[in-house]
Design an enzyme around this catalytic site. Structure first.
Site, PDB file in Angstrom:
ATOM      1  N   LYS A   1       0.817  -1.227   0.000  1.00 41.70           N
ATOM      2  CA  LYS A   1       0.000   0.000   0.000  1.00 41.70           C
ATOM      3  C   LYS A   1       0.848   1.274   0.000  1.00 41.70           C
ATOM      4  CE  LYS A   1      -2.244  -1.167   3.843  1.00 41.70           C
ATOM      5  NZ  LYS A   1      -1.825  -2.569   4.052  1.00 41.70           N
TER       6      LYS A   1
ATOM      7  N   ASN B   1      -3.314   5.598   6.377  1.00 42.42           N
ATOM      8  CA  ASN B   1      -2.541   4.584   7.088  1.00 42.42           C
ATOM      9  C   ASN B   1      -1.035   4.803   6.988  1.00 42.42           C
ATOM     10  OD1 ASN B   1      -2.632   1.961   8.543  1.00 42.42           O
ATOM     11  ND2 ASN B   1      -1.585   1.199   6.733  1.00 42.42           N
TER      12      ASN B   1
ATOM     13  N   HIS C   1      -4.109 -10.294  10.092  1.00 43.60           N
ATOM     14  CA  HIS C   1      -4.999  -9.776  11.150  1.00 43.60           C
ATOM     15  C   HIS C   1      -6.183 -10.712  11.421  1.00 43.60           C
ATOM     16  CE1 HIS C   1      -2.721  -6.106  10.993  1.00 43.60           C
ATOM     17  NE2 HIS C   1      -3.012  -5.938   9.730  1.00 43.60           N
TER      18      HIS C   1
END
Length: 440
Positions: free
Chosen positions: A117, A140, A185
């Protein structure tokens, strides 16, 4: 649609950078929110304005159930019992991204995915600026989106984690892209991988142009797909693809050659894919192709992302500390071409991910695995003949420095969160760089 927050009881959860940016957002509107942090000693406590009411040490507070609107920081799980109860009571819970989405009037490029990202977001920011746009990058990547909201912008580029998307409902992107989706996650999501995947997919819901990775077999039926334009990358049948018949793969759009990878500074297939996506975004935004190519040719790796730290006496030392999930370690291993031994530093908090997918890779490679950190012992059992448990990163580097030979590649690609021995992946990577300089 205009949102009016006056007269509402507003509560912010979390005193990190996001929480502070939310306080400032509301204060500029003449509204005083309250704030809660789970820590008894949050590091940003000093940044809280004096007139703000706060509570420290626990989320289990009556303020939550008395609120009209809760803005939750990404580090706090949306699935805590008290927050589930709040939703049942009809209390609105949103992210800072949702606040941002309600205010923005210029185009947004939204970038999410398990890996890559920050690299792609930074590439696009550079290309946009080269193309003459007043472009700002946030989310982020480290700058909260509410901090760039007041900038005189004609384009926003935002990097999004699944945590931020959990409570985002009105993000209308000009372009949305999911770079890749793999296990990460899983300990955050009660319903496992599919719930994580669905959270990522929500980035497409209100986007005009959706850029998809053909390898991920995204179910378009899960997305509200009215009037969307779809652009694909990744496989031989995609709009944007990599032809790897030669030693230097070539990037194509349809049947037209765009760029030979021998002309770029970046190394490894994951980086070629990042460049491919950046070209897809740039073309969709109608940035001049020459500007995009010139930026991508000169782009070098961001810190802690497959970053070659030292290449001396036939030994390469690579810092890939940003590798915080098993897929990123897999990608890093697949990017290394060597006749020597790969000496992999693996470990930290595995977040309940399935590391057994590395078994077959370990078997085929000439590799020695040094497992450290919270789940180091467990990870060392994946391929016991090639693994050793070492208490921490420093001891692992000392041991490797005694064993390494010309032709070897030393790779810090932990595949795990840094929590336990480090506060974040940057601290872990910086220690690795420091140890290399001191010990080697």
């Amino acid at each position: 649609m205009s949102y009016n927050y006056f007269g509402k009881k507003i509560l912010i959860l979390g005193m990190g950078l996001t929480g502070i940016s939310c306080i400032n957002f509301f204060l500029k509107k003449g509204i005083k929110p309250k704030i809660i942090d789970e820590s008894k000693h949050p590091s940003n406590f000093i940044k809280i304005p004096q007139n703000i009411e706060y509570s420290l040490g626990s989320l289990d507070h009556q303020w939550i159930l008395e609120s009209d609107l809760i803005v939750i920081s990404p580090g706090i799980s949306s699935f805590k019992p008290i927050l589930i109860k709040a939703r049942l009571l009809g209390i609105e819970i949103i992210s800072d991204i949702e606040l941002f989405s309600r205010e923005v009037t210029c185009p947004i490029i939204s970038i999410t995915g398990t890996n890559g990202k920050s690299t792609v977001a930074t590439m696009i920011e550079k290309i946009a600026k080269k193309s003459g746009y007043k472009a700002f990058l946030g989310g982020n990547i480290g700058v909260p989106v509410l901090e760039i909201l007041d900038k005189e912008a004609d384009l926003y580029i935002i990097e999004l984690s699944s945590f931020q998307l959990e409570n985002t409902f009105n993000l209308k992107s000009k372009i949305a892209v999911i770079l890749n989706i793999s296990e990460d996650h899983i300990n955050r999501y009660p319903n496992g991988f599919q719930q994580y995947k669905n959270t990522k997919l929500s980035v497409y819901n209100q986007a005009e142009i959706c850029i998809i990775n053909s390898n991920d077999k995204i179910e378009k039926s899960l997305i509200h797909s009215k009037n969307k334009k779809w652009i694909s990358f990744g496989t031989n049948r995609s709009d944007y693809r990599i032809c790897s018949k030669s030693n230097d793969p070539i990037l194509f759009f349809k049947n037209k050659k765009i760029l030979n990878t021998s002309e770029i500074l970046l190394y490894g297939y994951h980086n070629y894919n990042n460049i491919l996506v950046s070209l897809a975004i740039s073309d969709a935004m109608q940035f001049p192709r020459n500007d995009a190519i010139n930026v991508l040719k000169s782009f070098s790796n961001l810190p802690h992302r497959f970053q070659i730290i030292k290449n001396e006496k036939g030994v390469r030392w690579i810092n890939d500390s940003k590798s915080t999930n098993v897929n990123s370690t897999q990608v890093a291993l697949n990017s290394i071409k060597t006749t020597g031994t790969i000496r992999l530093l693996l470990g930290g908090d595995s977040k309940s991910a399935n590391f057994n997918i590395l078994k077959n890779i370990f078997r085929t490679l000439k590799i020695k695995i040094y497992c450290f950190g919270r789940d180091g012992i467990k990870l060392s059992k994946i391929c016991e003949k090639k693994s050793i448990y070492v208490e921490n990163l420093k001891k692992a580097v000392i041991l490797i420095s005694k064993q390494v030979k010309s032709g070897d590649t030393v790779l810090l690609s932990p595949g795990c969160s840094s929590l336990g021995q480090f506060s974040n992946f940057e601290e872990r990577g910086n220690l690795f760089i420091k140890l290399i300089k001191e010990i080697t």
